[in-house]
Scaffold this motif. Sequence first.
Motif, short mmCIF file in Angstrom:
data_model
loop_
_atom_site.label_atom_id
_atom_site.label_comp_id
_atom_site.label_asym_id
_atom_site.label_seq_id
_atom_site.Cartn_x
_atom_site.Cartn_y
_atom_site.Cartn_z
N GLU A 80 0.82 -1.21 0.00
CA GLU A 80 0.00 0.00 0.00
C GLU A 80 0.86 1.26 0.00
N ALA A 81 1.92 1.25 0.79
CA ALA A 81 2.80 2.42 0.85
C ALA A 81 3.51 2.63 -0.49
N LEU A 82 3.94 1.52 -1.11
CA LEU A 82 4.62 1.62 -2.39
C LEU A 82 3.67 2.14 -3.48
N THR A 83 2.43 1.66 -3.45
CA THR A 83 1.44 2.12 -4.42
C THR A 83 1.21 3.61 -4.29
N GLN A 84 1.06 4.07 -3.02
CA GLN A 84 0.84 5.50 -2.79
C GLN A 84 2.04 6.31 -3.27
N PHE A 85 3.23 5.83 -2.99
CA PHE A 85 4.45 6.53 -3.41
C PHE A 85 4.53 6.63 -4.93
N MET A 86 4.27 5.53 -5.63
CA MET A 86 4.38 5.53 -7.09
C MET A 86 3.31 6.42 -7.72
N ASN A 87 2.12 6.45 -7.11
CA ASN A 87 1.06 7.31 -7.64
C ASN A 87 1.40 8.79 -7.47
N VAL A 88 1.95 9.12 -6.31
CA VAL A 88 2.38 10.51 -6.10
C VAL A 88 3.48 10.86 -7.08
N LEU A 89 4.42 9.94 -7.26
CA LEU A 89 5.52 10.16 -8.19
C LEU A 89 5.01 10.40 -9.60
N SER A 90 4.00 9.64 -10.02
CA SER A 90 3.49 9.77 -11.39
C SER A 90 2.85 11.14 -11.62
N ARG A 91 2.35 11.77 -10.55
CA ARG A 91 1.72 13.07 -10.70
C ARG A 91 2.73 14.20 -10.54
N ARG A 92 3.99 13.86 -10.45
CA ARG A 92 5.04 14.87 -10.35
C ARG A 92 5.99 14.75 -11.54
N ILE A 93 5.43 14.49 -12.72
CA ILE A 93 6.25 14.44 -13.93
C ILE A 93 6.89 15.81 -14.14
N LYS A 94 8.19 15.82 -14.30
CA LYS A 94 8.94 17.06 -14.43
C LYS A 94 10.18 16.75 -15.25
N VAL A 95 10.13 17.07 -16.55
CA VAL A 95 11.16 16.61 -17.48
C VAL A 95 11.87 17.79 -18.14
N GLU A 96 13.18 17.74 -18.16
CA GLU A 96 13.96 18.74 -18.86
C GLU A 96 14.05 18.39 -20.34
N ARG A 97 14.46 19.38 -21.13
CA ARG A 97 14.49 19.21 -22.59
C ARG A 97 15.34 18.01 -23.02
N ALA A 98 16.51 17.85 -22.43
CA ALA A 98 17.42 16.79 -22.86
C ALA A 98 16.79 15.41 -22.75
N HIS A 99 15.84 15.25 -21.82
CA HIS A 99 15.22 13.94 -21.61
C HIS A 99 13.90 13.78 -22.36
N ILE A 100 13.17 14.88 -22.59
CA ILE A 100 11.88 14.76 -23.27
C ILE A 100 12.02 14.78 -24.78
N GLU A 101 13.05 15.44 -25.30
CA GLU A 101 13.17 15.58 -26.76
C GLU A 101 13.25 14.24 -27.48
N PRO A 102 14.06 13.28 -27.00
CA PRO A 102 14.07 11.97 -27.68
C PRO A 102 12.74 11.23 -27.57
N LEU A 103 11.99 11.46 -26.50
CA LEU A 103 10.67 10.83 -26.37
C LEU A 103 9.70 11.41 -27.40
#
Length: 375
Positions: A80-103
Amino acid sequence: MTIQINSNYLEKYGKEYASIVCEGFFASKKYMTGQDIIQLTSSTQVNFFIIKRLFELWQDELAKLKSNPYFDYRDIAVHEALTQFMNVLSRRIKVERAHIEPLIETAVIQSIQLATDPVWYYQSEIEGAPEGKINEYLKENKKYYKWHDRVITFLIDKAGFGHDKSEYLRAISANYQVVKDSLESENLLLATFGDIKAFNLDAYRESVATEEPRKSTASHENDSSTSFFDQMDAAEDTPSKNEGKEEIKEETPKLEKEEPVFSTPKTNDRGNGASLNIAALKSRFASESYNGMKGVIGDLSESLAINQRFMFTKELFDGNSDLLTHALKSIDECRNFNDAIDLVNSRYVNELNWETESEPVQEFLLLIYRKFDDV
């Protein structure tokens, strides 16, 4: 002569497209969030393929955590704790140009492959699905398929768990033959790239003397019970960045899904030779006392009411909000009413099989009439 895919052109186009998008976005921002990505380009499929890749990376991170041999991840409290952590993490997407451009580059390439060859693309998805879990893979990823999704979504929960990959591959090919006449035109889908950089379909497909094998190219802010990716079902119809800000929460109607493999396809009769008569339209709208309303509308892309956008998407643009958005922007760029109607005639009337005297068509044309003051 046969047709060969020019993978060099495709890769070069994807790289240039991603560079242009990033140049514009990161000129004023340092990071890109999940909500930014959903509305990043006019091609919804590109946006959602980026999200799809982020979801895969998110799953990889979870798998790495669970592979740690020193902790019991089967314990309910840890789970349960891991699920909560991963869900919070997913809502904190924060990507710099160098990492999003290839995507972005990869998402553009995949979207073009899907638009031009849906059978090959979806068969590639099946090939990459976990062994014995094809149905689960499709259910998990169906929200990311925005173009030609009727080719594959019928398989979900209908093929049975005993079917191997070869049966799925054959089913995709067979279903495409059933539904292909009712799918969106590849030209209309590819036209949505034009806002950033025009795509040359002729350069992509080259005529050659011998055929060569195709090459693959590789918010509920405080609710920790759901992840950003779970919210894609609700967000999948969010309008693109070119649509009015007041309509961000609008839901776009969807095409009917889950077409049986051997059902009778819906006919579309595209290219029926219909054409709008510019002089007749001017005469009709003038006689209906709309002269005083000319030139009162600014950009059509920003002026449609929610009910109008809903109706036009459903009735005129095959349920595809990308096509409506691109059409409105193209009309906004026309110099006058004549040019706008010429554009509608050449791109949409026959391609989308419009009934020119229908109420939705006439309402759409009236808005165009009201936009220009030189009628």
